[in-house]
Design an enzyme around this catalytic site. Structure first.
Site, PDB file in Angstrom:
ATOM      1  CG  ASP A 159     -21.156  14.397 -42.276  1.00 46.01           C
ATOM      2  OD1 ASP A 159     -21.175  13.738 -43.069  1.00 46.01           O
ATOM      3  OD2 ASP A 159     -20.648  14.099 -40.991  1.00 46.01           O
ATOM      4  CB  ALA A 207     -15.725  15.647 -45.078  1.00 44.91           C
ATOM      5  N   GLY A 208     -14.137  12.804 -45.121  1.00 42.41           N
ATOM      6  CA  GLY A 208     -13.240  11.928 -45.940  1.00 42.41           C
ATOM      7  C   GLY A 208     -13.908  10.612 -46.227  1.00 42.41           C
ATOM      8  CG  LEU A 234      -3.322   0.366 -58.664  1.00 41.66           C
ATOM      9  CD1 LEU A 234      -4.228   1.399 -58.956  1.00 41.66           C
ATOM     10  CD2 LEU A 234      -2.004   0.919 -59.065  1.00 41.66           C
ATOM     11  CG  ASN A 260      -7.855  -7.024 -57.183  1.00 43.99           C
ATOM     12  OD1 ASN A 260      -7.574  -7.513 -58.319  1.00 43.99           O
ATOM     13  ND2 ASN A 260      -7.239  -7.541 -56.145  1.00 43.99           N
ATOM     14  CE1 TYR A 312      -8.611   8.080 -46.032  1.00 40.82           C
ATOM     15  CE2 TYR A 312      -6.390   7.312 -45.456  1.00 40.82           C
ATOM     16  CZ  TYR A 312      -7.698   7.874 -45.110  1.00 40.82           C
ATOM     17  OH  TYR A 312      -7.714   8.712 -43.491  1.00 40.82           O
TER      18      TYR A 312
END
Length: 439
Positions: free
Chosen positions: A232, A280-281, A288, A290, A344
């Site tokens: 991590d 991991a994310g 979009l 903004n 995402y």
């Protein structure tokens, strides 16, 4: 965070009230423990038409359930429909399951075995594709915490390749998986010396392992015998070291986006990796219109680009040993999309593309399989911070009417990681209780 609604529906007044109001009535899910490793009750084995694969009964006999062709209250039902090749033949599916579906025990399992749809026989392809619609629909109506899956086996192959998949789907480990389709290859499974510790002798690296789903994955892989390297970001060092100490694992504080990340992973695993879990994310939500460029770039960099770079480098260096397993974390957001998450969702859809493309080539060139889990609403600290009504909608908008737990994702990862899962390659498994969103 506790699911108070699930607790309410477990009481007599709660059941009465929710039934009168027509509200969801989720059933508590039974998950794997040392004390309850198997479902309670027999496994009912049925057929529709003439089976097109061999060894099904033998494979089912090794699931830990007592195999029978007649039972009043089965814990699980497996229907071999691999030989269904016409629209008329689908009547055999109805004839087999219609009389027994109500008798399935609460929290039971139904697995339909199908064949891979043929590119040369459109009648067979139509009949076998029909099984997918059948399974997804039955999963949404079965209720009482039960699940339904479709496993496709290549025509003419032995069910031996499906053993690890059947053991997973017919056990408490798959509690939050339903309405899914798993298409197998004909690859022979690697030998497993100790079924209680199938990953013994293998080193597994898990990214994003300090907390949440990553910590659960590391824990389950360690339970299954792996020597775990928990990775991590340096900023999470304290939590990471606590997780590693608890598991007897090695902590590797490292930013996975660092240019030398693959080199440092290889150095941490001098004897090679048997399992690589890309967990991991990050999220940087905003519509979009903004969304500044840095929010887009950071999510793509962590969730997708770093996965591509490190995977390529580790395969090229031979760090992934033959028989190795790569498991990445996608999301139902990458399948169905989500407002405010174009970055995402794009990154997680990219993971799905990676798995489908790389899986066959990695198997052929390196002897390594590549698969992904796609979690839905999982009870973590992140989802606990979601506003109440959105959180409740996320919990209820699936066939099981509740959120999953990090261990549900971890159990799916462990199934992909097993030596016996060689025939499982290029697959994306949704761990979402059969979310009403997406395919």
């Amino acid at each position: 965070m506790a699911d108070r609604y699930l607790h309410l529906t477990g009481t007599a007044p709660g059941r009465f009230l929710t039934r009168r109001l027509g509200l969801p009535q989720p059933a508590p899910l039974r998950r794997w423990t040392l004390e309850t490793p198997h479902l309670d009750g027999p496994l009912l084995h049925l057929t529709a038409g003439t089976p097109a694969v061999t060894g099904v009964a033998e494979a089912l006999s090794r699931t830990g359930l007592a195999l029978t062709d007649r039972a009043d209250r089965p814990a699980a039902i497996v229907l071999d429909a691999t030989g269904v090749a016409t629209a008329t033949g689908l009547g055999d599916v109805h004839a087999a399951l219609h009389p027994v579906v109500r008798s399935l025990a609460p929290g039971g399992r139904i697995v339909v075995l199908g064949a891979v749809p043929s590119a040369d026989d459109h009648h067979q392809a139509a009949a076998q594709q029909a099984l997918e619609g059948f399974v997804r629909s039955l999963g949404k109506e079965i209720g009482r915490g039960s699940t339904v899956q479709l496993v496709r086996i290549p025509g003419g192959a032995s069910a031996h390749a499906a053993e690890s998949t059947l053991r997973f789907l017919l056990s408490p480990r798959s509690a939050y998986v339903s309405g899914q389709v798993v298409e197998l290859t004909s690859a022979d499974p690697d030998p497993v010396a100790d079924p209680a510790a199938p990953l013994a002798g293998r080193t597994a690296l898990v990214t994003g392992a300090a907390r949440g789903i990553g910590a659960a994955v590391a824990s389950v892989l360690a339970r299954d015998g792996a020597q775990v390297i928990a990775l991590d970001v340096p900023g999470a060092r304290e939590e990471l070291e606590r997780t590693a100490d608890r598991l007897g694992a090695t902590a590797l504080p490292l930013d996975i986006t660092a240019p030398d990340a693959a080199d440092r992973i290889s150095a941490a695993a001098p004897d090679g990796l048997g399992v690589l879990v890309h967990n991991a994310g990050i999220t940087r939500d905003r519509r979009l219109a903004n969304m500044p460029a840095e929010r887009w770039t950071s999510v793509i960099e962590v969730n997708l680009d770093s996965v591509l770079r490190t995977t390529d480098a580790l395969l090229k260096a031979g760090t992934l040993t033959p028989g190795g397993r790569i498991v990445a974390t996608a999301s139902i957001a990458g399948i169905a999309g989500n407002t405010g998450q174009t970055n995402y969702a794009a990154s997680k859809a990219g993971i799905i593309g990676l798995v489908r493309s790389l899986g066959p080539r990695a198997a052929a060139d390196h002897g390594v399989t590549v698969n992904a889990v796609a979690p839905g609403f999982i009870e973590t600290k992140m989802t606990a911070a979601v506003p109440l009504f959105i959180r409740e909608a996320g919990r209820r908008m699936n066939s099981l009417s509740q959120g999953g737990l990090p261990v549900d994702v971890a159990e799916a990862v462990a199934w992909f990681a097993q030596p016996g899962s060689t025939a499982v390659n290029g697959q994306v498994l949704r761990v979402c209780g059969q979310s009403l969103l997406g395919a």
